[in-house]
Design a protein around this motif. Structure first.
Motif, short mmCIF file in Angstrom:
data_model
loop_
_atom_site.label_atom_id
_atom_site.label_comp_id
_atom_site.label_asym_id
_atom_site.label_seq_id
_atom_site.Cartn_x
_atom_site.Cartn_y
_atom_site.Cartn_z
N GLN A 47 0.82 -1.20 0.00
CA GLN A 47 0.00 0.00 0.00
C GLN A 47 0.86 1.26 0.00
OE1 GLN A 47 -3.07 -0.77 -1.04
NE2 GLN A 47 -4.03 0.41 0.59
N PRO B 203 -5.71 2.96 -4.17
CA PRO B 203 -6.77 2.42 -3.31
C PRO B 203 -7.40 1.20 -3.96
CG PRO B 203 -7.05 4.78 -3.66
CD PRO B 203 -6.00 4.32 -4.62
N TYR C 34 -10.63 -1.31 -3.48
CA TYR C 34 -11.86 -1.53 -2.75
C TYR C 34 -12.45 -2.91 -3.01
CZ TYR C 34 -11.65 3.49 -2.13
OH TYR C 34 -11.26 4.75 -1.80
N ILE D 195 -16.51 3.30 4.12
CA ILE D 195 -15.08 3.30 3.79
C ILE D 195 -14.45 4.58 4.31
CG2 ILE D 195 -13.36 3.25 1.94
CD1 ILE D 195 -15.39 1.75 0.24
N THR E 136 -11.96 7.41 4.07
CA THR E 136 -11.32 7.97 2.87
C THR E 136 -9.81 8.04 3.00
OG1 THR E 136 -11.70 10.19 3.76
CG2 THR E 136 -13.35 9.31 2.25
N ASN F 54 -8.71 3.74 3.80
CA ASN F 54 -9.37 2.68 3.01
C ASN F 54 -9.92 1.56 3.88
OD1 ASN F 54 -8.69 4.12 0.73
ND2 ASN F 54 -6.86 2.89 0.32
#
Length: 406
Positions: free
Chosen positions: A22, A28, A30, A147, A149, A152
């Motif tokens: 990451q 990001p 999801y 979620i 922001t 994540n």
């Protein structure tokens, strides 16, 4: 115990690799797999610190254990599934509850077509009690995904079907308790109860009066919470409930009128009655006594008619009071003007109702097709009333006759 220790170390190693990934990709993710990785890291820390878990609906929702961000207020995106299945289970009310309770500067609420719930190994676990035949989860909606922001971090919730559950998600699992007014939760809870009773009203239901009364009681309790941001909406909905109560009274009013019509003889019958009395003077006293008894019965029915008409107008006055007040609180909301027009039209305030209907059209042009014929009909009725008054009709007679005519 050694096996558990090795499992814990394996989870920590995976979490470490994921954090490195990451850090250098800055992309990001999801997907359900990303949710699973986040959950593995959180669950590993939870095993180490014996953190507690919470259940919402049929899903197990872990709370965050990261100490470095414990005092930081993070922003969130909340996604509510609006699939056909979820809408059947109340996702529209869930969406409204999130918008009504969540602080708008910290939470952005979105309606999405669908949400695929992650498997039981990811962040939202199914409770063992929520499984049905074949081992499939019966927790089918309304579905919500929250979620963070910045991090994540994602929380998936199934069966989020009440204001209380929405409040718990926001306050406990998203850490926003200090930003939510508890009276807002109580207010919305009673608001939706009132709405649910109104939704059950139909033209043919014998339970309409019960649902109308329950809806009005629910809106009264919602207004009693003192939560001002919802006052305008609550007044519109209570006005709608009072209008429904008025319509129920009007049905009874028409029943009383029909019973009166059955008692009152037509002019031809009355003329024949008098001619028969003239031809048979010996029977005249008996015949006139019978006419007197019928007249007294008619008077009793007429008193019932006036009483039922009074109940009808009393409900309409409540509806007018609430709807007119709502136009002051929500002047840009077309429904407040529409409901005011409905209430005033039923009260035979035809010129005033026309004004409110036209204002509703100005705010919402899509009402043109449904409202324009109503406005034209009101103008013709006003002309009729003006002619009737000019011919000496009393206000009481006009009001009762128009109430019966509908």
């Amino acid at each position: 115990m050694p096996n558990r220790r090795r499992c814990f170390e394996f989870h920590v190693a995976i979490a470490y690799l994921y954090s490195i990934l990451q850090k250098y990709t800055h992309v990001p993710n999801y997907s359900a797999e990303a949710f699973s990785m986040k959950y593995i890291r959180q669950r590993s820390l939870a095993l180490h610190s014996s953190a507690s878990k919470n259940v919402i609906g049929d899903h197990l929702i872990p709370t965050s254990t990261d100490d470095e961000n414990s005092n930081a207020v993070l922003k969130w995106d909340v996604y509510v599934s609006m699939s056909k299945q979820c809408q059947t289970l109340g996702s529209v009310a869930t969406l409204a509850a999130f918008k009504g309770l969540a602080p708008s500067d910290l939470v952005t609420v979105h309606a999405v077509e669908s949400i695929t719930m992650p498997p039981t190994s990811s962040m939202a676990l199914s409770n063992s009690k929520s499984t049905s035949r074949g081992g499939q989860s019966s927790s089918i909606g309304p579905r919500v995904r929250c979620i963070q922001t910045d991090t994540n971090l994602a929380i998936d919730v199934g069966s989020c079907d009440s204001v209380e559950k929405v409040f718990r998600v926001l306050s406990v699992h998203m850490g926003l308790e200090t930003y939510i007014d508890p009276s807002a939760c109580e207010c919305l809870k009673w608001n939706y109860k009132g709405n649910s009773h109104l939704d059950q009203i139909s033209n043919s239901s014998s339970e309409n009066e019960k649902h109308v009364n329950a809806a009005i009681r629910a809106y009264n309790k919602a207004l009693a919470t003192g939560y001002r941001p919802q006052e305008g909406v609550l007044l519109v909905m209570r006005a709608t409930a009072y209008l429904q109560r008025a319509f129920e009274h009007r049905k009874k009013l028409k029943e009383v009128v029909n019973s009166l019509l059955r008692k009152v003889p037509d002019p031809v019958s009355i003329q024949g009655f008098y001619e028969l009395a003239l031809q048979n003077p010996w029977a005249a006293p008996i015949m006139f006594e019978k006419m007197k008894e019928d007249t007294e019965a008619q008077d009793a029915i007429f008193m019932r008619l006036k009483f039922q008409s009074g109940l009808y107008e009393y409900a309409l006055l409540h509806a007018a009071q609430d709807s007119l007040r709502s136009t002051q609180l929500l002047p840009q909301y077309a429904k407040t003007w529409l409901r005011s027009g409905d209430s005033l039209a039923e009260l035979r305030k035809l010129r005033e109702s026309t004004y409110y209907y036209e204002k509703a059209l100005e705010l919402d042009p899509t009402l043109e097709e449904s409202l324009r014929p109503t406005i034209e009909r009101l103008k013709k009725s006003q002309e009729f009333l003006d002619r009737a008054r000019a011919n000496g009709w009393s206000e009481d007679t006009l009001r009762v006759s128009l109430d019966v005519a509908g």
